[in-house]
Design a protein around this motif. Sequence first.
Motif, PDB file in Angstrom:
ATOM      1  N   ARG A   1       0.822  -1.210   0.000  1.00  0.00           N
ATOM      2  CA  ARG A   1       0.000   0.000   0.000  1.00  0.00           C
ATOM      3  C   ARG A   1       0.855   1.258   0.000  1.00  0.00           C
ATOM      4  O   ARG A   1       0.549   2.247  -0.681  1.00  0.00           O
ATOM      5  CB  ARG A   1      -0.902  -0.011   1.240  1.00  0.00           C
ATOM      6  N   GLU A   2       1.934   1.243   0.768  1.00  0.00           N
ATOM      7  CA  GLU A   2       2.778   2.422   0.860  1.00  0.00           C
ATOM      8  C   GLU A   2       3.456   2.751  -0.470  1.00  0.00           C
ATOM      9  O   GLU A   2       3.618   3.921  -0.824  1.00  0.00           O
ATOM     10  CB  GLU A   2       3.822   2.228   1.967  1.00  0.00           C
ATOM     11  N   ALA A   3       3.848   1.729  -1.199  1.00  0.00           N
ATOM     12  CA  ALA A   3       4.455   1.952  -2.520  1.00  0.00           C
ATOM     13  C   ALA A   3       3.442   2.579  -3.466  1.00  0.00           C
ATOM     14  O   ALA A   3       3.778   3.451  -4.278  1.00  0.00           O
ATOM     15  CB  ALA A   3       4.980   0.641  -3.092  1.00  0.00           C
ATOM     16  N   LEU A   4       2.203   2.148  -3.370  1.00  0.00           N
ATOM     17  CA  LEU A   4       1.127   2.754  -4.161  1.00  0.00           C
ATOM     18  C   LEU A   4       0.964   4.227  -3.803  1.00  0.00           C
ATOM     19  O   LEU A   4       0.894   5.098  -4.677  1.00  0.00           O
ATOM     20  CB  LEU A   4      -0.181   2.008  -3.908  1.00  0.00           C
ATOM     21  N   LEU A   5       0.907   4.527  -2.505  1.00  0.00           N
ATOM     22  CA  LEU A   5       0.714   5.910  -2.059  1.00  0.00           C
ATOM     23  C   LEU A   5       1.896   6.787  -2.464  1.00  0.00           C
ATOM     24  O   LEU A   5       1.724   7.963  -2.791  1.00  0.00           O
ATOM     25  CB  LEU A   5       0.518   5.942  -0.542  1.00  0.00           C
ATOM     26  N   LEU A   6       3.092   6.206  -2.444  1.00  0.00           N
ATOM     27  CA  LEU A   6       4.273   6.974  -2.848  1.00  0.00           C
ATOM     28  C   LEU A   6       4.198   7.347  -4.328  1.00  0.00           C
ATOM     29  O   LEU A   6       4.501   8.485  -4.708  1.00  0.00           O
ATOM     30  CB  LEU A   6       5.539   6.157  -2.572  1.00  0.00           C
ATOM     31  N   ALA A   7       3.780   6.398  -5.157  1.00  0.00           N
ATOM     32  CA  ALA A   7       3.635   6.674  -6.586  1.00  0.00           C
ATOM     33  C   ALA A   7       2.547   7.722  -6.821  1.00  0.00           C
ATOM     34  O   ALA A   7       2.690   8.603  -7.680  1.00  0.00           O
ATOM     35  CB  ALA A   7       3.303   5.384  -7.339  1.00  0.00           C
ATOM     36  N   LEU A   8       1.483   7.637  -6.047  1.00  0.00           N
ATOM     37  CA  LEU A   8       0.405   8.611  -6.173  1.00  0.00           C
ATOM     38  C   LEU A   8       0.886   9.996  -5.751  1.00  0.00           C
ATOM     39  O   LEU A   8       0.556  11.003  -6.388  1.00  0.00           O
ATOM     40  CB  LEU A   8      -0.771   8.170  -5.312  1.00  0.00           C
ATOM     41  N   LEU A   9       1.697  10.046  -4.715  1.00  0.00           N
ATOM     42  CA  LEU A   9       2.255  11.324  -4.258  1.00  0.00           C
ATOM     43  C   LEU A   9       3.147  11.935  -5.334  1.00  0.00           C
ATOM     44  O   LEU A   9       3.123  13.153  -5.548  1.00  0.00           O
ATOM     45  CB  LEU A   9       3.050  11.112  -2.969  1.00  0.00           C
ATOM     46  N   GLU A  10       3.927  11.122  -6.014  1.00  0.00           N
ATOM     47  CA  GLU A  10       4.776  11.633  -7.095  1.00  0.00           C
ATOM     48  C   GLU A  10       3.937  12.275  -8.195  1.00  0.00           C
ATOM     49  O   GLU A  10       4.281  13.348  -8.707  1.00  0.00           O
ATOM     50  CB  GLU A  10       5.629  10.498  -7.668  1.00  0.00           C
ATOM     51  N   GLU A  11       2.843  11.622  -8.561  1.00  0.00           N
ATOM     52  CA  GLU A  11       1.988  12.171  -9.613  1.00  0.00           C
ATOM     53  C   GLU A  11       1.332  13.479  -9.161  1.00  0.00           C
ATOM     54  O   GLU A  11       1.287  14.457  -9.915  1.00  0.00           O
ATOM     55  CB  GLU A  11       0.916  11.160 -10.004  1.00  0.00           C
ATOM     56  N   GLU A  12       0.817  13.495  -7.945  1.00  0.00           N
ATOM     57  CA  GLU A  12       0.168  14.694  -7.433  1.00  0.00           C
ATOM     58  C   GLU A  12       1.172  15.844  -7.310  1.00  0.00           C
ATOM     59  O   GLU A  12       0.844  16.999  -7.604  1.00  0.00           O
ATOM     60  CB  GLU A  12      -0.452  14.399  -6.067  1.00  0.00           C
ATOM     61  N   SER A  13       2.400  15.531  -6.901  1.00  0.00           N
ATOM     62  CA  SER A  13       3.431  16.557  -6.751  1.00  0.00           C
ATOM     63  C   SER A  13       3.804  17.163  -8.098  1.00  0.00           C
ATOM     64  O   SER A  13       4.057  18.372  -8.198  1.00  0.00           O
ATOM     65  CB  SER A  13       4.679  15.968  -6.085  1.00  0.00           C
ATOM     66  N   ALA A  14       3.843  16.338  -9.133  1.00  0.00           N
ATOM     67  CA  ALA A  14       4.159  16.847 -10.473  1.00  0.00           C
ATOM     68  C   ALA A  14       3.068  17.801 -10.955  1.00  0.00           C
ATOM     69  O   ALA A  14       3.357  18.853 -11.551  1.00  0.00           O
ATOM     70  CB  ALA A  14       4.323  15.679 -11.446  1.00  0.00           C
ATOM     71  N   GLN A  15       1.816  17.456 -10.685  1.00  0.00           N
ATOM     72  CA  GLN A  15       0.712  18.340 -11.071  1.00  0.00           C
ATOM     73  C   GLN A  15       0.731  19.626 -10.247  1.00  0.00           C
ATOM     74  O   GLN A  15       0.473  20.717 -10.772  1.00  0.00           O
ATOM     75  CB  GLN A  15      -0.614  17.607 -10.899  1.00  0.00           C
ATOM     76  N   TRP A  16       1.041  19.502  -8.965  1.00  0.00           N
ATOM     77  CA  TRP A  16       1.171  20.681  -8.097  1.00  0.00           C
ATOM     78  C   TRP A  16       2.273  21.595  -8.600  1.00  0.00           C
ATOM     79  O   TRP A  16       2.122  22.819  -8.602  1.00  0.00           O
ATOM     80  CB  TRP A  16       1.466  20.222  -6.676  1.00  0.00           C
ATOM     81  N   ARG A  17       3.372  21.008  -9.052  1.00  0.00           N
ATOM     82  CA  ARG A  17       4.491  21.799  -9.564  1.00  0.00           C
ATOM     83  C   ARG A  17       4.050  22.640 -10.758  1.00  0.00           C
ATOM     84  O   ARG A  17       4.417  23.818 -10.868  1.00  0.00           O
ATOM     85  CB  ARG A  17       5.642  20.860  -9.954  1.00  0.00           C
ATOM     86  N   SER A  18       3.263  22.061 -11.643  1.00  0.00           N
ATOM     87  CA  SER A  18       2.763  22.810 -12.799  1.00  0.00           C
ATOM     88  C   SER A  18       1.838  23.940 -12.373  1.00  0.00           C
ATOM     89  O   SER A  18       1.904  25.060 -12.906  1.00  0.00           O
ATOM     90  CB  SER A  18       2.027  21.866 -13.755  1.00  0.00           C
ATOM     91  N   GLU A  19       0.979  23.659 -11.396  1.00  0.00           N
ATOM     92  CA  GLU A  19       0.079  24.689 -10.883  1.00  0.00           C
ATOM     93  C   GLU A  19       0.858  25.810 -10.192  1.00  0.00           C
ATOM     94  O   GLU A  19       0.542  26.994 -10.351  1.00  0.00           O
ATOM     95  CB  GLU A  19      -0.917  24.057  -9.906  1.00  0.00           C
ATOM     96  N   LEU A  20       1.883  25.428  -9.451  1.00  0.00           N
ATOM     97  CA  LEU A  20       2.703  26.423  -8.764  1.00  0.00           C
ATOM     98  C   LEU A  20       3.400  27.327  -9.774  1.00  0.00           C
ATOM     99  O   LEU A  20       3.444  28.555  -9.597  1.00  0.00           O
ATOM    100  CB  LEU A  20       3.738  25.716  -7.882  1.00  0.00           C
ATOM    101  N   SER A  21       3.932  26.750 -10.831  1.00  0.00           N
ATOM    102  CA  SER A  21       4.590  27.530 -11.872  1.00  0.00           C
ATOM    103  C   SER A  21       3.619  28.517 -12.502  1.00  0.00           C
ATOM    104  O   SER A  21       3.956  29.686 -12.731  1.00  0.00           O
ATOM    105  CB  SER A  21       5.161  26.595 -12.937  1.00  0.00           C
ATOM    106  N   ARG A  22       2.406  28.048 -12.780  1.00  0.00           N
ATOM    107  CA  ARG A  22       1.394  28.915 -13.370  1.00  0.00           C
ATOM    108  C   ARG A  22       1.092  30.106 -12.453  1.00  0.00           C
ATOM    109  O   ARG A  22       0.972  31.250 -12.905  1.00  0.00           O
ATOM    110  CB  ARG A  22       0.117  28.131 -13.636  1.00  0.00           C
ATOM    111  N   ARG A  23       1.005  29.840 -11.166  1.00  0.00           N
ATOM    112  CA  ARG A  23       0.695  30.912 -10.212  1.00  0.00           C
ATOM    113  C   ARG A  23       1.867  31.869 -10.042  1.00  0.00           C
ATOM    114  O   ARG A  23       1.663  33.076  -9.869  1.00  0.00           O
ATOM    115  CB  ARG A  23       0.278  30.310  -8.866  1.00  0.00           C
ATOM    116  N   PHE A  24       3.081  31.346 -10.070  1.00  0.00           N
ATOM    117  CA  PHE A  24       4.244  32.230  -9.974  1.00  0.00           C
ATOM    118  C   PHE A  24       4.282  33.202 -11.149  1.00  0.00           C
ATOM    119  O   PHE A  24       4.541  34.390 -10.977  1.00  0.00           O
ATOM    120  CB  PHE A  24       5.535  31.408  -9.942  1.00  0.00           C
ATOM    121  N   VAL A  25       4.035  32.680 -12.351  1.00  0.00           N
ATOM    122  CA  VAL A  25       4.064  33.516 -13.538  1.00  0.00           C
ATOM    123  C   VAL A  25       2.998  34.604 -13.473  1.00  0.00           C
ATOM    124  O   VAL A  25       3.183  35.720 -13.987  1.00  0.00           O
ATOM    125  CB  VAL A  25       3.871  32.651 -14.804  1.00  0.00           C
ATOM    126  N   ALA A  26       1.875  34.300 -12.822  1.00  0.00           N
ATOM    127  CA  ALA A  26       0.751  35.235 -12.766  1.00  0.00           C
ATOM    128  C   ALA A  26       0.925  36.327 -11.711  1.00  0.00           C
ATOM    129  O   ALA A  26       0.120  37.255 -11.652  1.00  0.00           O
ATOM    130  CB  ALA A  26      -0.546  34.475 -12.509  1.00  0.00           C
TER     131      ALA A  26
END
Length: 224
Positions: A63-88
């Motif tokens: 289960r933890e390996a699953l959650l870790l992979a999910l965290l990686e995906e969510e973090s990548a999407q957060w990074r894109s959102e953060l970049s968008r907000r910084f630019v704005a």
Amino acid sequence: MTNPEPFQRARRPEQKEERRLHLLETARAALRGGMELSELGLNELARQAQMTKSNVYRYFENREALLLALLEEESAQWRSELSRRFVAIPQATAEGIAQAFAGASAAYPLMCRLLSILPSIIEHNVSSERLVEFKLSIAALLADVAAQLHHIAPTSSVAAYVSFLRMAMALLIGLWPLSHPAEALSSVLSLPELQPLQYDFESDLAAGLLLLLQGLAREVSLKG
């Protein structure tokens, strides 16, 4: 995406990746739908994904390996959102940076939930090899965000912004459970005399980040 047929084993690389993504999307949908992290075991995931548990184990050791992979995906999407907000941000002030970071984080509650149990639960039951891979990806993410911060607000060095981000992540991890207490505790904290112990995730995160950035600016000023 079409759900895989039960008991059908994926053989080609693209089929395996499709199954892995299907499992992650199934887990994401369950957690966003209100399931507690503690309730999402591989048995439940297999049931919802219409796969056998043995097939699920081909993609995630536990289960933890699953959650870790999910965290990686969510973090990548957060990074894109953060970049968008910084630019704005009209002007890269400390207040603007703090609000952009806090707003982007609040927009990804699943990431915050996973981060809040990362050091205490997830990292305790994943292989060393997987942890090295994960930590390297997080280090690269922090370096990338620090470089962007330096680009929009060059008064501090990239290394200084990496230090800021390290503390920002610690603040985020601590604030999430404090601002999302259990139902019984939430009722207790509603008492007027306990108002100082109530936390609001986004506003308190922004306030804490602003203090960190102001401290960073003072350090730069003293060195200058």
